[in-house]
Design an enzyme around this catalytic site. Structure first.
Site, PDB file in Angstrom:
ATOM      1  NE  ARG A 121       4.730 -30.901   3.480  1.00 41.41           N
ATOM      2  CZ  ARG A 121       5.068 -29.679   3.133  1.00 41.41           C
ATOM      3  NH1 ARG A 121       6.301 -29.125   3.608  1.00 41.41           N
ATOM      4  NH2 ARG A 121       4.258 -29.062   2.431  1.00 41.41           N
TER       5      ARG A 121
ATOM      6  CD  GLU B 251      -4.060 -30.723  -0.484  1.00 39.73           C
ATOM      7  OE1 GLU B 251      -4.788 -29.899  -1.042  1.00 39.73           O
ATOM      8  OE2 GLU B 251      -3.057 -30.848  -0.317  1.00 39.73           O
TER       9      GLU B 251
ATOM     10  CD  GLN C  28     -12.399 -21.276  -0.655  1.00 39.72           C
ATOM     11  OE1 GLN C  28     -12.155 -19.902  -0.298  1.00 39.72           O
ATOM     12  NE2 GLN C  28     -12.662 -21.333  -2.259  1.00 39.72           N
TER      13      GLN C  28
ATOM     14  CE1 TYR D 201      -3.912 -27.791  -5.390  1.00 39.31           C
ATOM     15  CE2 TYR D 201      -5.638 -28.080  -3.680  1.00 39.31           C
ATOM     16  CZ  TYR D 201      -4.293 -27.939  -4.044  1.00 39.31           C
ATOM     17  OH  TYR D 201      -3.289 -27.841  -3.207  1.00 39.31           O
TER      18      TYR D 201
ATOM     19  CG  ASP E 184      -1.684 -24.075  -3.702  1.00 32.02           C
ATOM     20  OD1 ASP E 184      -0.570 -23.533  -4.296  1.00 32.02           O
ATOM     21  OD2 ASP E 184      -1.395 -24.195  -2.235  1.00 32.02           O
TER      22      ASP E 184
ATOM     23  CB  CYS F 237       6.929 -16.803  -3.725  1.00 35.30           C
ATOM     24  SG  CYS F 237       6.480 -15.628  -5.359  1.00 35.30           S
TER      25      CYS F 237
ATOM     26  CB  CYS G  27      13.336 -17.169  -4.221  1.00 32.41           C
ATOM     27  SG  CYS G  27      12.444 -17.977  -5.517  1.00 32.41           S
TER      28      CYS G  27
ATOM     29  CB  THR H 234     -17.906 -17.122  -0.434  1.00 32.65           C
ATOM     30  OG1 THR H 234     -17.508 -17.993   0.487  1.00 32.65           O
ATOM     31  CG2 THR H 234     -16.874 -17.207  -1.793  1.00 32.65           C
TER      32      THR H 234
END
Length: 396
Positions: free
Chosen positions: A39, A55, A60, A138, A156, A219, A229, A327
């Site tokens: 970022r 990303e 996962q 996504y 997400d 959250c 929040c 999974t």
């Protein structure tokens, strides 16, 4: 009445506050944004390559785990041209331990495609991004919003949680995803670039990252810090006091337990390994020879699938089993060991590798557990896996 209209009608006080939410979110984000390796500083444009790489890794996998891998990849391959010129084997070795290895294969395929078909520049639209290997709805939305300022809202797990609580979405996941997507889009707010689809001055990416950060830090799934929040005054779940019950989730179907055997064969200071087929579970990764993984597998059947090497008269079964959860199913592997004669040749499709260089192999976590259990103190992972005499993932 459709689901979106219904949600607004049920929570009229919440709906009346809708106009101010995007601004409050961005004001909160400007003060509390997380510092993440991918970022850029506030006000600087995100690098599409870094956004895409992060990303794919974050699919996962949590932020704390991804951070070191992202920095390692970026140091090795600083741009799409470098990554697209690397071999798949190199990428798999660097990815080892991060799990969900189809991501690594798609990562490499995508880099090659961008380099070959797009001149080394990522498409700047969702449609263009979705044409690339490994990029679904996504991820395309996330890259489009964060890297290119397109007015779209990627959703997400963190955003699902924030939105489902804010609007008390009663429908369980995954059926609720379309409704949550529509509700999340309302948090983008008005934008002067809207008529042109977003762009340099759009803060769509910041809106998405604000919700992600909100879900990660405030959250949270358990004990959300609602007092901190920026949306607490008009959160329908907070008013009701049942925040932790959202999002609603349909019961998961547990996969059937599969069993198998793994064969840890040494020849002096070398270990017998092979490469898994490119397609399928753990495709292209390195493993020790093993049996099929089946629900009804027993030791006698598994032993019949042991590698055939001259000079091995019997196999020693290690106490306990190595456990691993994929999974869709949990796995138990019995580990058998044997020492081969000094000049024993590797069976077809297998090879001998020095134990000391195993960290350079593309070993998935389940194989690292198997090797640590089979080699004990000889394993390069012994120090990290045998704290207090126990190997994680091994049950006696």
């Amino acid at each position: 009445m459709n689901s979106l209209a219904s949600a607004k009608t049920k929570n009229q006080p919440v709906a009346n506050e809708a106009a101010g939410r995007p601004m409050r979110l961005l004001e909160w984000y400007d003060r509390h944004r997380r510092r993440l390796p991918w970022r850029p500083p506030a006000g600087e444009r995100a690098d599409p390559y870094s956004v895409w790489l992060s990303e794919i890794m974050l699919q996962q996998t949590g932020v704390k785990t991804v951070g070191p891998y992202f920095e390692k990849f970026l140091a090795r391959w600083p741009d799409i041209a470098a990554l697209g010129s690397a071999s798949l084997d190199e990428v798999l070795r660097m990815w080892a331990g991060l799990g969900y290895y189809s991501r690594a294969r798609n990562l490499h395929a995508c880099a090659v495609t961008v380099l070959r078909d797009h001149g080394g520049a990522f498409p700047d639209t969702e449609q263009g991004l979705r044409s690339l290997p490994g990029i679904g709805p996504y991820t395309a939305a996330a890259i489009s919003a964060i890297a290119f300022g397109r007015r779209t809202m990627p959703v997400d797990g963190n955003i699902e949680r924030v939105v489902s609580r804010l609007f008390t979405v009663e429908e369980p996941l995954p059926q609720a995803k379309p409704l949550i997507q529509k509700l999340a889009a309302t948090l983008l707010g008005a934008d002067e670039m809207e008529s042109r689809g977003g762009g340099e001055n759009s803060r769509a990416g910041d809106s998405a990252q604000a919700l992600m950060d909100l879900g990660s830090s405030i959250c949270t799934p358990k004990k959300p810090a609602c007092a901190l929040c920026p949306l607490n005054d008009d959160c329908a779940a907070r008013v009701r006091g049942d925040q932790e019950s959202f999002p609603r989730k349909a019961p998961k179907k547990a996969g059937a337990l599969r069993r198998g055997a793994a064969f840890v064969v040494t020849r002096g200071d070398r270990l017998l390994v092979r490469t898994r087929p490119e397609k399928g579970l753990l495709g292209g990764m390195t493993e020790v020879p093993g049996s099929d993984w089946r629900a009804a597998q027993d030791d006698r059947t598994a032993l019949k699938q042991a590698p055939e090497l001259k000079g091995i008269a019997r196999w020693h079964r290690k106490a306990g089993v190595v456990t691993h959860v994929f999974t869709h199913f949990p796995l138990e592997l019995a580990v058998y060991t044997a020492a081969a004669p000094a000049r024993a040749r590797a069976p077809a499709g297998m090879r001998w590798v020095p134990v000391a260089t195993l960290d350079d192999e593309a070993l998935p976590n389940v194989m690292r557990k198997v090797i640590a259990h089979g080699l004990g103190d000889r394993s390069p992972h012994a120090d990290r896996n045998h704290r207090g005499g126990a190997t994680p993932g091994v049950r006696s």
